[in-house]
Design a protein around this motif. Structure first.
Motif, PDB file in Angstrom:
ATOM      1  N   GLY A   1     -13.373  20.170  37.159  1.00  0.00           N
ATOM      2  CA  GLY A   1     -13.461  19.309  35.991  1.00  0.00           C
ATOM      3  C   GLY A   1     -13.527  20.126  34.710  1.00  0.00           C
ATOM      4  N   GLY A   2     -12.690  19.764  33.717  1.00  0.00           N
ATOM      5  CA  GLY A   2     -12.619  20.507  32.464  1.00  0.00           C
ATOM      6  C   GLY A   2     -11.576  21.597  32.460  1.00  0.00           C
ATOM      7  N   ASP A   3     -11.066  21.983  33.641  1.00  0.00           N
ATOM      8  CA  ASP A   3      -9.996  22.988  33.699  1.00  0.00           C
ATOM      9  C   ASP A   3      -8.672  22.375  33.225  1.00  0.00           C
ATOM     10  N   MET A   4      -7.778  23.235  32.764  1.00  0.00           N
ATOM     11  CA  MET A   4      -6.432  22.804  32.372  1.00  0.00           C
ATOM     12  C   MET A   4      -5.392  23.647  33.083  1.00  0.00           C
ATOM     13  N   LEU A   5      -4.336  22.988  33.536  1.00  0.00           N
ATOM     14  CA  LEU A   5      -3.173  23.657  34.108  1.00  0.00           C
ATOM     15  C   LEU A   5      -2.033  23.574  33.101  1.00  0.00           C
ATOM     16  N   VAL A   6      -1.367  24.690  32.876  1.00  0.00           N
ATOM     17  CA  VAL A   6      -0.212  24.718  31.995  1.00  0.00           C
ATOM     18  C   VAL A   6       1.005  25.060  32.846  1.00  0.00           C
ATOM     19  N   LEU A   7       1.905  24.099  32.985  1.00  0.00           N
ATOM     20  CA  LEU A   7       3.144  24.283  33.726  1.00  0.00           C
ATOM     21  C   LEU A   7       4.292  24.351  32.722  1.00  0.00           C
ATOM     22  N   TYR A   8       5.281  25.168  32.991  1.00  0.00           N
ATOM     23  CA  TYR A   8       6.331  25.404  32.003  1.00  0.00           C
ATOM     24  C   TYR A   8       7.594  25.863  32.718  1.00  0.00           C
ATOM     25  N   THR A   9       8.685  25.855  31.992  1.00  0.00           N
ATOM     26  CA  THR A   9       9.945  26.380  32.505  1.00  0.00           C
ATOM     27  C   THR A   9      10.275  27.692  31.790  1.00  0.00           C
ATOM     28  N   ASP A  10      11.282  28.394  32.282  1.00  0.00           N
ATOM     29  CA  ASP A  10      11.567  29.706  31.705  1.00  0.00           C
ATOM     30  C   ASP A  10      12.106  29.620  30.282  1.00  0.00           C
ATOM     31  N   GLY A  11      12.503  28.407  29.851  1.00  0.00           N
ATOM     32  CA  GLY A  11      12.921  28.256  28.472  1.00  0.00           C
ATOM     33  C   GLY A  11      11.804  28.510  27.485  1.00  0.00           C
ATOM     34  N   VAL A  12      10.542  28.420  27.957  1.00  0.00           N
ATOM     35  CA  VAL A  12       9.387  28.700  27.095  1.00  0.00           C
ATOM     36  C   VAL A  12       9.131  30.200  27.031  1.00  0.00           C
ATOM     37  N   ILE A  13       8.987  30.835  28.169  1.00  0.00           N
ATOM     38  CA  ILE A  13       8.607  32.248  28.180  1.00  0.00           C
ATOM     39  C   ILE A  13       9.777  33.179  27.869  1.00  0.00           C
ATOM     40  N   GLU A  14      11.011  32.665  27.977  1.00  0.00           N
ATOM     41  CA  GLU A  14      12.181  33.486  27.643  1.00  0.00           C
ATOM     42  C   GLU A  14      12.727  33.186  26.255  1.00  0.00           C
ATOM     43  N   ALA A  15      12.015  32.365  25.501  1.00  0.00           N
ATOM     44  CA  ALA A  15      12.421  32.103  24.113  1.00  0.00           C
ATOM     45  C   ALA A  15      12.229  33.378  23.297  1.00  0.00           C
ATOM     46  N   ARG A  16      13.257  33.781  22.600  1.00  0.00           N
ATOM     47  CA  ARG A  16      13.226  35.054  21.879  1.00  0.00           C
ATOM     48  C   ARG A  16      13.016  34.846  20.382  1.00  0.00           C
ATOM     49  N   SER A  17      12.305  35.788  19.809  1.00  0.00           N
ATOM     50  CA  SER A  17      12.155  35.842  18.356  1.00  0.00           C
ATOM     51  C   SER A  17      13.420  36.447  17.758  1.00  0.00           C
TER      52      SER A  17
ATOM     53  N   HIS B   1       3.431  24.263  20.788  1.00  0.00           N
ATOM     54  CA  HIS B   1       4.703  23.800  20.218  1.00  0.00           C
ATOM     55  C   HIS B   1       4.934  24.418  18.843  1.00  0.00           C
ATOM     56  N   ARG B   2       3.930  24.350  17.998  1.00  0.00           N
ATOM     57  CA  ARG B   2       4.073  24.902  16.649  1.00  0.00           C
ATOM     58  C   ARG B   2       4.273  26.411  16.692  1.00  0.00           C
ATOM     59  N   ASP B   3       3.537  27.077  17.564  1.00  0.00           N
ATOM     60  CA  ASP B   3       3.642  28.531  17.651  1.00  0.00           C
ATOM     61  C   ASP B   3       4.980  28.953  18.254  1.00  0.00           C
ATOM     62  N   LEU B   4       5.476  28.184  19.219  1.00  0.00           N
ATOM     63  CA  LEU B   4       6.756  28.502  19.846  1.00  0.00           C
ATOM     64  C   LEU B   4       7.898  28.383  18.844  1.00  0.00           C
ATOM     65  N   LEU B   5       7.899  27.317  18.052  1.00  0.00           N
ATOM     66  CA  LEU B   5       8.949  27.149  17.047  1.00  0.00           C
ATOM     67  C   LEU B   5       8.886  28.244  15.993  1.00  0.00           C
ATOM     68  N   ALA B   6       7.670  28.635  15.623  1.00  0.00           N
ATOM     69  CA  ALA B   6       7.535  29.722  14.658  1.00  0.00           C
ATOM     70  C   ALA B   6       8.041  31.035  15.252  1.00  0.00           C
TER      71      ALA B   6
END
Length: 395
Positions: free
Chosen positions: A300-316, A344-349
């Motif tokens: 209880g209180g834990d969070m799981l973050v699931l994502y696809t490689d489009g998040v971690i492979e997004a390049r600056s 979301h905000r940090d990824l777009l930045a």
């Protein structure tokens, strides 16, 4: 009455706001100035600006009205200056009439294309909403927030997928996956996995059986839905399937070549690497008896973050990948929605623009209102059963 109906339609459906009145003000101003300057200065040809400007601000009917008023103003100028039959005024009236008619025709063609595009977009959006059904904010003992960004403009879904379903017993099952490829061309393969998951999530007694059913469905039907005409390469889908019981802290997952989930516990982020990963769907068939479940603790209180490689492979712009796990450790965490907003905000930045690949992100929290039964552990305390190292807590 016809002019009044057109104007009333504009008032009900303003396309250009108050700016659409500018062309009509120009007609009156140009006509007045042309009459005021007399026969030595001819400003009448400038009246063509009115229908041209209206076409960019309003629809066909209002554009036609502007063209008709412009021609009428040109005729009025000629009458006032006493030269309706002069070659100069006749040429100006004919030229203005022809140009206004061309502008109206172009606006009509553009309006038809816009209507066709709007209809096609609405149909596509309806189909996409049916395919990628927004998950409920609360399901079982979980609170959910989600984000989806498609690499293709005007598309709400591409090759990334996720879904939630209730099992036959008191548990929630989750799938997140990524089709090789992106955009609208990958929707067929994504729909195949989503359909098989929604059908099997309630029927299959275990998640190994569910993953086997997904693999069988993909292997059997992949050639029918894959875009092999434009993409002749290998087709497969990475996915992660989880089962989260309502009343137990022991959750399970099977990873089929997908990026590992992240567990946020007491402001610490742990990467949950699978000890027994499977290859992606469509690469090889899975026997149902191949039990490769990886358990982990989800309290209880834990969070799981699931994502696809489009998040971690997004390049600056400099080419650096987005460091999701490190950024999670630095964000203040109060709820799934808050955490998702920060990411979301940090990824777009980080990207500095629109993503080049489809990207999906799920944040799942086990609510404190559900106090799951904690099974005894031989060492006397509870721990995560998946390999991984925790990151330092956020500051």
């Amino acid at each position: 009455m016809g002019v009044r109906r057109v104007w009333d339609h504009f008032l009900e459906h303003p396309a250009g706001g108050g700016l659409v009145a500018v062309p009509f003000v120009l007609i009156a101003t140009i006509a007045a100035l042309d009459i005021y300057t007399g026969r030595d200065v001819h400003l009448g040809p400038l009246l063509v600006v009115a229908p041209a400007l209206t076409a960019s601000l309003a629809g066909t009917r209002l554009t036609a009205l502007a063209g008709a008023l412009a021609v009428a103003a040109q005729v009025f100028i000629a009458v006032f200056l006493g030269g309706v039959a002069t070659p100069n005024h006749v040429a100006q009236i004919i030229a203005l009439t022809v140009l206004s008619a061309l502008v109206v025709c172009m606006r009509f063609v553009r309006e038809r294309r816009e209507r066709a595009l709007s209809l096609a977009r609405s149909v596509a959006e309806a189909a996409q909403r049916v395919l990628l059904r927004p998950p409920p904010r609360r399901i079982g003992s979980l609170q959910v927030a989600w984000l989806y960004m498609s690499a293709q403009d005007e598309a709400e879904i591409g090759g990334d997928l996720f879904a939630f379903a209730r099992a036959a017993h008191a548990a929630t099952r989750v799938v997140i996956g990524d089709v090789r490829g992106h955009g609208l061309a990958a929707i067929g393969e994504a729909s195949l996995v989503l359909g098989a998951f929604r059908e099997g999530a309630h029927r299959c007694a275990t998640i190994p059986g569910l993953v086997a059913a997904l693999g069988e469905s993909v292997s059997r039907n992949l050639e029918d839905v894959a875009d092999t005409e434009h993409d002749v390469g290998e087709h497969f889908i990475t996915c992660l399937v989880l089962e989260i019981p309502d009343d137990l802290s022991a959750a399970e997952m099977i990873n089929c070549g997908h990026p590992p989930p992240l567990l946020v516990h007491d402001q610490r982020v742990t990467v949950l690497y699978a000890q027994q990963p499977l290859p992606p769907l469509g690469v090889c068939e899975r026997p149902i008896e191949d039990d490769r479940v990886d358990p982990f603790t989800f309290e209880g209180g834990d969070m799981l973050v699931l994502y696809t490689d489009g998040v971690i492979e997004a390049r600056s712009p400099s080419g650096a990948f987005y460091p999701l796990a490190e950024r999670l450790a630095s964000f203040p965490i109060s709820s799934p929605d808050t955490l998702l907003h920060h990411v979301h905000r940090d990824l777009l930045a980080h990207i500095g623009g629109h993503p080049d690949d489809d990207a999906a992100l799920l944040v799942i929290e086990r609510t404190l209102s559900h106090r799951p039964h904690l099974p005894p552990h031989p060492s006397g305390h509870h721990r995560h059963h998946l390999s991984g190292s925790p990151l330092p807590p956020g500051r």
